[in-house]
Design a protein around this motif. Structure first.
Motif, PDB file in Angstrom:
ATOM      1  N   UNK A  15       0.862  -1.404  -0.035  1.00  0.00           N
ATOM      2  CA  UNK A  15      -0.059   0.046   0.034  1.00  0.00           C
ATOM      3  C   UNK A  15       0.886   1.345   0.066  1.00  0.00           C
ATOM      4  N   UNK A  16       0.487   1.922  -0.941  1.00  0.00           N
ATOM      5  CA  UNK A  16       1.147   3.683  -0.975  1.00  0.00           C
ATOM      6  C   UNK A  16       0.247   4.436  -0.154  1.00  0.00           C
ATOM      7  N   UNK A  17       0.875   5.035   0.725  1.00  0.00           N
ATOM      8  CA  UNK A  17      -0.197   5.935   1.630  1.00  0.00           C
ATOM      9  C   UNK A  17       0.375   7.468   1.511  1.00  0.00           C
ATOM     10  N   UNK A  18      -0.638   8.296   1.780  1.00  0.00           N
ATOM     11  CA  UNK A  18      -0.421   9.697   1.492  1.00  0.00           C
ATOM     12  C   UNK A  18      -0.157  10.249   3.001  1.00  0.00           C
ATOM     13  N   UNK A  19      -0.039  11.406   3.028  1.00  0.00           N
ATOM     14  CA  UNK A  19       0.740  12.121   4.375  1.00  0.00           C
ATOM     15  C   UNK A  19      -0.228  11.760   5.587  1.00  0.00           C
TER      16      UNK A  19
END
Length: 357
Positions: free
Chosen positions: A99-103
């Motif tokens: 999973x690529x997560x945002x801030x």
């Protein structure tokens, strides 16, 4: 491979979702896991098929929430970090989905270490025990072997073979006896199923595992042994993966069986009744006719003698070899009697006519 945010729901679930529903999601997405998000859609954990199986063995119930079994520290990367992520290294670590997560810690998209395609080929063999007489299903089995009885619109054995191919298996050995020529004629060399099928015919009854001894030279990798009269939605590969992950010598596919007592059960102290349970139900874990074995255990099986899988279990347990139970929580039915056969035909349409998933 990039998986965009439109497909996030395929690979994520709220943390109050039940374990039962999570299993369905994992089976559907074919990645072996899902990621858990809280009420604010922030990533808080992951749950793999293995996490669920271990949880069940430790007492987790299927109606429990995912928080009971989840890993609270999943591997993630930020949007900035994804540019330098070494997917080859990730693949070698056995990680299939990142999973690529945002801030804010929310899932933006996924990176997959494998392309979207059919299951990769598995070299590990599968041995199907298809030599039984099927006496309890007579007269249906008087002129046809039980594995060739039709459930739905096709023989039981065909459904098993097709699902083995679906999950990546290619090398199959059929141990035959009763009306073996019917099975050989139907299956041939396996090419019509995308498989390589070989045969061993028992000239005498060798029990539930004795015939496997004769295949010892072909069984150099961990392998599956299965009864040829089971109807199940189980992903067979998950049993093999569980076996290897736990460094087991023998893995027993363990189905749940519920027995209902049709009477009031008395709890007593001496002659005094302390309580009564009205028609209680008791749940047991039973051997489900699906096993994974390491090749070295074949040395325990005598050649040419009647030998049951329970005999092998006893030997390994006495020697304190690792024998583990794989919990089968998917649909599972042993087609042993007429009522089972009738139920299988009723269940088949809902289970397997939906793209044979």
């Amino acid at each position: 491979m990039f998986i965009d945010k439109d497909k996030i729901n395929l690979f994520s679930a709220p943390q109050d979702l039940s374990v039962r529903e999570a299993m369905r999601l994992i089976e559907a997405n074919k990645k072996g896991l899902i990621f858990v998000v809280n009420a604010d859609d922030k990533l808080v954990g992951s749950v793999s098929d293995g996490d669920i199986r271990r949880g069940i063995l430790n007492g987790c119930q299927l109606d429990d929430s995912l928080s009971v079994v989840m890993n609270s520290n999943p591997f993630t990367v930020s949007i900035q970090e994804q540019k330098t992520l070494d997917m080859k290294q990730i693949t070698e670590q056995g990680i299939k989905l990142v999973p690529v997560v945002d801030a804010q810690g929310k899932i933006h998209h996924f990176l997959s270490s494998e392309p979207e395609k059919a299951s990769p080929t598995i070299e590990n063999p599968v041995v199907l025990m298809v030599g039984g007489r099927g006496i309890r299903l007579e007269p249906l089995t008087q002129n046809i072997p039980k594995p060739l009885l039709k459930v739905g619109n096709k023989p039981i054995l065909q459904t098993i073979l097709e699902r083995l191919h679906l999950f990546g298996f290619r090398n199959v050995y059929l141990c035959t006896n009763y009306l073996s020529e019917h099975i050989e004629e139907f299956c041939g060399d396996g090419s019509s199923f995308g498989l390589n099928i070989h045969y061993f015919k028992e000239d005498k009854k060798l029990g539930t595992i004795g015939a496997v001894k004769y295949l010892e030279d072909q069984l150099k990798l961990p392998f599956l042994v299965m009864n040829g009269d089971l109807l199940t939605s189980l992903n067979y590969k998950s049993v093999l993966d569980f076996h290897i992950e736990n460094n087991a010598k023998l893995t027993i596919g363990s189905a749940s069986y519920e027995a209902k007592v049709p009477y009031g059960v008395l709890q007593t102290e001496g002659c005094h009744v302390t309580s009564i349970l009205e028609k209680p139900s008791y749940s047991f874990r039973i051997s489900g006719g699906i096993y994974a074995l390491s090749p070295e255990v074949l040395s325990h099986i005598p050649k040419g003698n009647f030998y049951d899988i329970t005999d092998l279990m006893d030997v390994l347990l006495r020697e304190k070899q690792p024998v583990v139970a794989f919990p089968i929580e998917e649909y599972w039915l042993d087609i042993g009697q007429h009522q089972d056969y009738e139920k299988a035909n009723l269940d088949y349409k809902n289970l397997f006519n939906k793209s044979n998933r």
